[in-house]
Design a protein around this motif. Structure first.
Motif, short mmCIF file in Angstrom:
data_model
loop_
_atom_site.label_atom_id
_atom_site.label_comp_id
_atom_site.label_asym_id
_atom_site.label_seq_id
_atom_site.Cartn_x
_atom_site.Cartn_y
_atom_site.Cartn_z
N GLU A 189 1.55 -10.57 -13.52
CA GLU A 189 0.14 -11.00 -13.70
C GLU A 189 0.32 -12.51 -13.15
O GLU A 189 1.17 -13.07 -13.39
CB GLU A 189 -0.43 -11.16 -14.98
CG GLU A 189 -2.20 -11.83 -15.16
CD GLU A 189 -3.03 -10.42 -14.45
OE1 GLU A 189 -2.52 -9.40 -14.26
OE2 GLU A 189 -4.01 -11.14 -14.21
N HIS A 190 -0.58 -12.92 -12.22
CA HIS A 190 -0.67 -14.16 -11.39
C HIS A 190 0.57 -14.22 -10.30
O HIS A 190 0.44 -15.45 -9.71
CB HIS A 190 -0.48 -15.27 -12.47
CG HIS A 190 -1.53 -15.32 -13.45
ND1 HIS A 190 -1.39 -15.19 -14.80
CD2 HIS A 190 -2.94 -15.74 -13.16
CE1 HIS A 190 -2.49 -15.38 -15.43
NE2 HIS A 190 -3.41 -15.59 -14.53
N LEU A 191 1.30 -13.24 -10.26
CA LEU A 191 2.52 -13.44 -9.26
C LEU A 191 2.64 -12.55 -8.37
O LEU A 191 2.92 -12.84 -7.12
CB LEU A 191 3.62 -13.59 -9.99
CG LEU A 191 4.09 -14.55 -11.18
CD1 LEU A 191 4.91 -14.35 -12.29
CD2 LEU A 191 4.05 -15.95 -10.54
N ASP A 192 2.40 -11.21 -8.67
CA ASP A 192 2.75 -10.07 -7.80
C ASP A 192 2.09 -8.76 -8.09
O ASP A 192 1.53 -8.44 -9.38
CB ASP A 192 4.40 -9.86 -7.70
CG ASP A 192 4.70 -8.85 -6.71
OD1 ASP A 192 4.10 -8.67 -5.69
OD2 ASP A 192 5.91 -8.53 -6.79
N LEU A 193 2.10 -7.76 -7.34
CA LEU A 193 1.48 -6.45 -7.77
C LEU A 193 2.54 -5.98 -8.66
O LEU A 193 3.70 -5.93 -8.32
CB LEU A 193 1.36 -5.57 -6.57
CG LEU A 193 0.47 -4.29 -6.68
CD1 LEU A 193 -1.01 -4.59 -6.76
CD2 LEU A 193 0.81 -3.34 -5.47
N PRO A 194 2.18 -5.33 -9.75
CA PRO A 194 3.20 -4.84 -10.86
C PRO A 194 4.02 -3.72 -10.25
O PRO A 194 3.47 -2.78 -9.41
CB PRO A 194 2.38 -4.45 -12.01
CG PRO A 194 0.98 -4.15 -11.47
CD PRO A 194 0.78 -5.06 -10.35
N THR A 195 5.35 -3.47 -10.70
CA THR A 195 6.18 -2.53 -10.44
C THR A 195 5.73 -1.34 -11.54
O THR A 195 5.28 -1.58 -12.34
CB THR A 195 7.34 -3.00 -10.52
OG1 THR A 195 7.83 -3.35 -11.77
CG2 THR A 195 7.95 -3.95 -9.40
N ASN A 221 0.82 -1.29 0.09
CA ASN A 221 -0.08 0.04 -0.15
C ASN A 221 0.84 1.17 0.12
O ASN A 221 1.48 1.80 1.14
CB ASN A 221 -0.92 -0.08 1.15
CG ASN A 221 -1.66 1.25 1.37
OD1 ASN A 221 -1.78 2.03 0.58
ND2 ASN A 221 -1.95 1.74 2.60
N SER A 222 1.19 1.80 -1.13
CA SER A 222 1.96 2.94 -1.26
C SER A 222 1.34 3.95 -2.22
O SER A 222 1.66 3.82 -3.42
CB SER A 222 3.55 2.54 -1.63
OG SER A 222 3.98 3.59 -2.13
N PRO A 223 0.26 4.79 -1.87
CA PRO A 223 -0.35 5.50 -2.75
C PRO A 223 0.59 6.32 -3.97
O PRO A 223 0.07 6.36 -5.10
CB PRO A 223 -1.14 6.43 -2.03
CG PRO A 223 -1.20 5.64 -0.48
CD PRO A 223 -0.05 4.90 -0.55
N ASP A 224 1.66 6.88 -3.25
CA ASP A 224 2.33 7.61 -4.28
C ASP A 224 2.97 6.93 -5.38
O ASP A 224 3.21 7.30 -6.51
CB ASP A 224 3.66 8.32 -3.54
CG ASP A 224 2.95 9.50 -2.59
OD1 ASP A 224 2.08 9.95 -2.77
OD2 ASP A 224 3.98 9.56 -1.94
N ASP A 225 3.44 5.71 -5.00
CA ASP A 225 3.71 4.60 -6.25
C ASP A 225 2.77 4.52 -7.10
O ASP A 225 2.93 4.31 -8.66
CB ASP A 225 4.26 3.25 -5.67
CG ASP A 225 5.50 3.24 -4.76
OD1 ASP A 225 6.10 4.29 -4.87
OD2 ASP A 225 6.01 2.17 -4.31
N GLU A 226 1.37 4.32 -6.80
CA GLU A 226 0.37 3.97 -7.82
C GLU A 226 0.02 5.16 -8.69
O GLU A 226 -0.06 5.22 -9.69
CB GLU A 226 -0.96 3.52 -7.15
CG GLU A 226 -0.68 2.36 -6.04
CD GLU A 226 0.05 0.99 -6.98
OE1 GLU A 226 -0.58 0.66 -7.89
OE2 GLU A 226 1.06 0.40 -6.23
#
Lengths: 426, 426
Positions: free
Chosen positions: B325-331, B75-80
Motif C-alpha cells: 500500500e502506497h508503494l506498488d501494486l501488490p504481489t 497489466n497481467s490478467p493471469d496474475d490478478e
C-alpha cells in the motif's frame, strides 16, 4: 541517594535533564513525575557511563522493549548479542536478556557490554537454571544481576499464596503461562513457604536501592488465552502489585508494573485503567496484550493490535512480540520485524497520548506532505523503515513518478488538478 | 422482486436461509435485518449459481474483502486471477476487481468466473480508462458491470458539489486520495455539472434494482493522512451517504457505506458510531482505517490495527490492505499476507461483537486447550494459517514437546505440576 530521592529533594539530575530534553518536556515536570513514581528512568549506577537514560511513564512517549536470550535448546550467545544490536538498530528503547541456556552470567554481561539502552533481566531464571530455587538462590541471583549493572529486573512478587488462592478458586484453561510465575509456584509447592521475593520484599528493596535498580513487578498471573482474561486472579495480582509499588516508592526505589497477556480487544481499556488506578499510576509495561489466540506466526501483530489499544488507555512501555511467539526462539529477522511492528503500535498510541501527541503528529505530517507532493525521497525519509519502503517501491524496476498501483490515475494528482480548476467553489 | 423486497414481504429466500445457517442465527432474524437494510447479501441475479451468498452487517461475523486488479503500469490478467484465488484460499469473503490497465471487461469476467465469493468493482474506472468520463460513459460502465454479474459496485455518490464546497472551506494536506473520488472531481471540474451518479441517482437505483446489485456508497472524501482525519468534508459525506442509503432502501436496493481512510486510533470509534447513526445502521465497509502514516511497507498492519478498533465500534466489513500500500501494486504474496492479517483483525473484532462473540470465542478456546495440553497438532489445526505455524515450529529441526523458547522451563508444565501439588490451597 537514588534518582527518585534526588527528584523528591528538588534536584534535577543530569539524567532527568537529558531525558526531558529528548522528550521535549520541562526538566522540572519530569523530576516531579519521577518523584511521584509516575515515570521511571531505569539506570543502574553500576553501569554508569555505559547506559543511556530513557524515560518511561506519564507524559513521555511510549517505549518499546525487545527480548533476546538463549534457551536450553538453542544456546548461541553471539546470535543473541546480534539480535540485541539489531533490535536497537531498529529502534528498540530497551532490551531484556531472558536467557535460560548456557552460561547465563556471561550472556548477560555480553548484552550489557553490547548496547547502551537500558537492559532488563529476570533473576529467577538464573536461580532455576542453577538448580538454586531457594530463598538464598533467588536473592543471590538478584544481587548478581544488580552488581552486573542490569538497569531493571522483573520480579514476580505478585505470585504469592494470596493470589494463588484466588487462582485456585477460579481455575483457568491455561493456568499460569509466565515462566517466572511458574517457577515461583514450583518453589512454593516444593517448600510450602511463600515467595521469598514477596515475604522478604524489604530485603529485595534494599538490594534494589543499593544499585538504584528499577523494579518491574512481573505479571506472573497474566492470562495466557482469551478465555482466561480479566479473571479474579489477575485483578488480585494488580492489587498486590499496587501495594508493592507503594512500598517501593516509600523505600526510594523506582518501580513499574507489568500487564497481561492475552486480552480480548474490548477488555483492554478496563484492564489498563484498573492497573493504573490500583498501582497509583505506576508506569505500565505491557506484554501484548494479544487480542486473539488463533494466530501463531502473526503474534507480533496480534500483540501490536492490543498495544495500540492499551497505549490509548495509558500503557507506557510495550514489549515486542515476534512472529515466533508460542512456536520457537525468534531469529534475528523475527526480532527486527517484531521491533518495527511494536514501534508502529507505540507511535500509533503516541498520536493519541496526552503531552506527546503533538510531537508524534509532526512525524505523520512530514509523511503526508511528502505524499501530497509525490516526493518519494521524502516519503522514504519519513518511513519508519526506509529500506523496506524503498525495496517495495523499486522491486519491479518500473519507474514512474506515481506508484504502480494508480499509475496515470493517481488520485492525489487528479484531485489537485480539479481543485486548481476551482471544483470546490459553489 | 429484489432480496430486500422479498425479505420485507416476509419471505425467507434460500440465500438468507443459507447465510443464516452459516452464521448460526435464525433465518427470520436475518430476513428482518435485510428488510431494514442493516445487513446486506451482495449477489447479482445475473451471476446466479456462480456466487455464494455472504452476509455483511449487524449480528453477522466481520467479513474481509481483498482487492485485486491490473494497473496501467502492470497489466497481467493471469496474475490478478491468481491473486484472487489466493485471497479466497486464504479466507477472503469477497474480492474486488479494481483493474485500471489493459482490457478491463475481460479482466472482470475472468475474476467473476474464477471465484464464487461476491465480487465487487468500481465502474468509474472503466469510464475513465476508456476516456468516457461523461454521464453516458458512467452509466454505460455501471450497466455493463451489472450485466456481467458483479455483486456489488462502489459508486462515489458522496462526492458532489455540496461535499466539495465543504472541502474547499476546510483545505487538507492530502486533498482527495480516492481514485473514484478524484475522477468524479475531474468530471465536475471539466463539465461544471454535478456528479451524474448523484444528480441522476434515481436512474442509478433503477439499474441496480434490475440486477439486484448491492451498492457500496464510496468514501471518496476519506482522509488520506492523520492530519486530515475527522474534518468537516468527511462528516458532510457521511450525511450525504446517509440520505442516499435511505433512498436506496426505499427503492428496494441493498446498500452499504464505505468508511475512511487514515484515522488516529482515538478518533475511530467516534467516526464509526457517527457513520452508523447518520446512515441508519447501514453495513459499514472499512478501508483501513490506518492508524498512522509513517509505516509504508507495513500498512496491512496499520490498517488491521484500525480494523480491530473499528470492528469493536461496529464496522462490518474490512478491506484488506497489503504491505505494498502506497508503494506498488501488490504481489500475490502481499495479497495473501494482507488477507491473513485482515482476517486476524476481523476475528479479534468478532471476539467482542454482539451476536457473534460466542462462536468466535470457541475458536480461541480450541487453541487454548491445545496449548494447555502441549498438543502441537491441535495448535496447528486451530491456527489461522497452519502452514506458517508449522514452518516456524519446525524450521530449526529441533524436536521437543515444549517450544524451543522455554524448553525445560515450560511455564505451562511447571505451573500444572505445582497446581497438582496443591499450591493454590491456603
Amino acid at each position: 541517594m537514588t534518582l527518585i530521592e534526588e527528584a523528591r529533594n528538588g534536584r534535577v539530575s543530569p539524567e532527568i535533564e537529558a531525558v526531558a530534553r529528548h522528550e521535549g518536556i520541562e526538566p522540572a515536570s519530569l523530576a516531579r513525575l519521577v518523584a511521584t513514581g509516575r515515570a521511571v528512568l531505569p539506570r543502574n549506577i553500576r553501569r554508569e557511563g555505559r547506559n543511556t537514560a530513557t524515560g518511561i511513564g506519564e507524559m513521555l512517549s511510549t517505549k518499546v522493549n525487545v527480548n533476546v536470550g538463549t534457551s536450553q535448546n538453542l544456546n548461541s550467545p553471539d546470535d543473541e548479542v546480534e539480535k540485541a544490536l539489531a533490535a536497537v538498530a531498529a529502534g528498540a528503547d530497551a532490551v531484556m536478556d531472558l536467557s535460560t541456556g548456557g552460561d547465563l552470567d556471561c550472556m548477560r554481561r555480553k548484552i550489557l557490554e553490547a548496547v547502551r539502552v537500558p537492559v532488563g533481566s529476570v533473576p529467577i531464571y538464573n536461580a532455576a537454571v542453577r538448580k538454586e530455587l531457594t530463598s538464598q538462590g533467588l536473592f543471590n541471583a538478584l544481587e548478581k544481576h544488580a552488581k552486573d549493572g542490569v538497569d531493571f529486573v522483573t520480579v514476580h512478587v505478585g505470585v504469592n499464596k494470596n493470589t494463588l488462592e484466588r487462582l485456585g478458586n477460579d481455575p483457568r484453561i491455561m493456568g499460569v503461562v509466565s515462566r517466572g510465575g511458574s517457577l515461583t509456584m514450583k518453589y512454593i509447592s516444593e517448600t510450602g513457604e511463600d515467595n521469598p521475593y514477596y515475604s522478604e520484599y524489604d530485603y529485595l528493596l534494599e538490594i534494589a536501592k543499593e544499585h538504584d535498580l528499577t523494579l518491574s513487578l512481573g505479571d506472573g498471573l497474566r492470562p495466557g488465552c482469551i478465555e482466561d482474561a480479566s479473571d479474579r486472579a489477575k485483578y488480585m495480582e494488580f492489587i498486590m502489585l499496587g501495594e508493592l509499588v507503594k512500598r517501593a516508592r516509600a523505600a526510594g526505589v523506582q518501580a513499574m508494573v507489568e500487564g497481561p497477556g492475552h486480552v480480548p480487544a474490548n477488555e483492554i481499556k478496563t484492564s489498563v485503567k484498573a492497573m493504573k488506578y490500583l498501582t497509583d499510576g505506576a508506569p505500565l509495561y505491557l506484554l501484548g496484550p494479544l487480542v486473539t489466540d488463533i494466530a501463531p506466526g502473526y503474534d507480533h501483530i496480534t500483540a501490536a493490535m492490543g498495544g495500540v489499544i492499551a497505549g490509548m488507555a495509558g500503557a507506557d512501555f510495550l514489549c515486542a512480540t515476534t512472529p515466533s511467539e508460542h512456536l520457537d526462539l525468534p531469529t534475528k529477522e523475527d526480532v527486527i520485524e517484531g521491533t518495527y511492528v511494536t514501534r508502529i503500535a507505540a507511535h500509533a498510541a503516541d498520536l493519541t497520548r496526552p503531552g506527546v501527541s503533538d510531537r508524534a503528529r509532526s512525524w505523520d505530517l512530514k509523511m503526508a506532505r511528502a505524499r501530497a507532493d509525490l516526493d518519494w525521497e521524502g516519503q522514504f525519509q519519513a518511513a519508519i523503515n526506509p529500506a523496506r519502503a524503498k525495496q517495495i517501491r523499486h522491486r519491479r524496476g518500473v519507474e514512474t513518478d506515481t506508484c504502480t498501483m494508480c499509475s496515470e490515475l493517481c488520485a492525489i494528482r487528479l484531485a489537485k488538478e480539479a481543485m486548481e480548476k476551482g471544483v470546490c467553489k459553489k
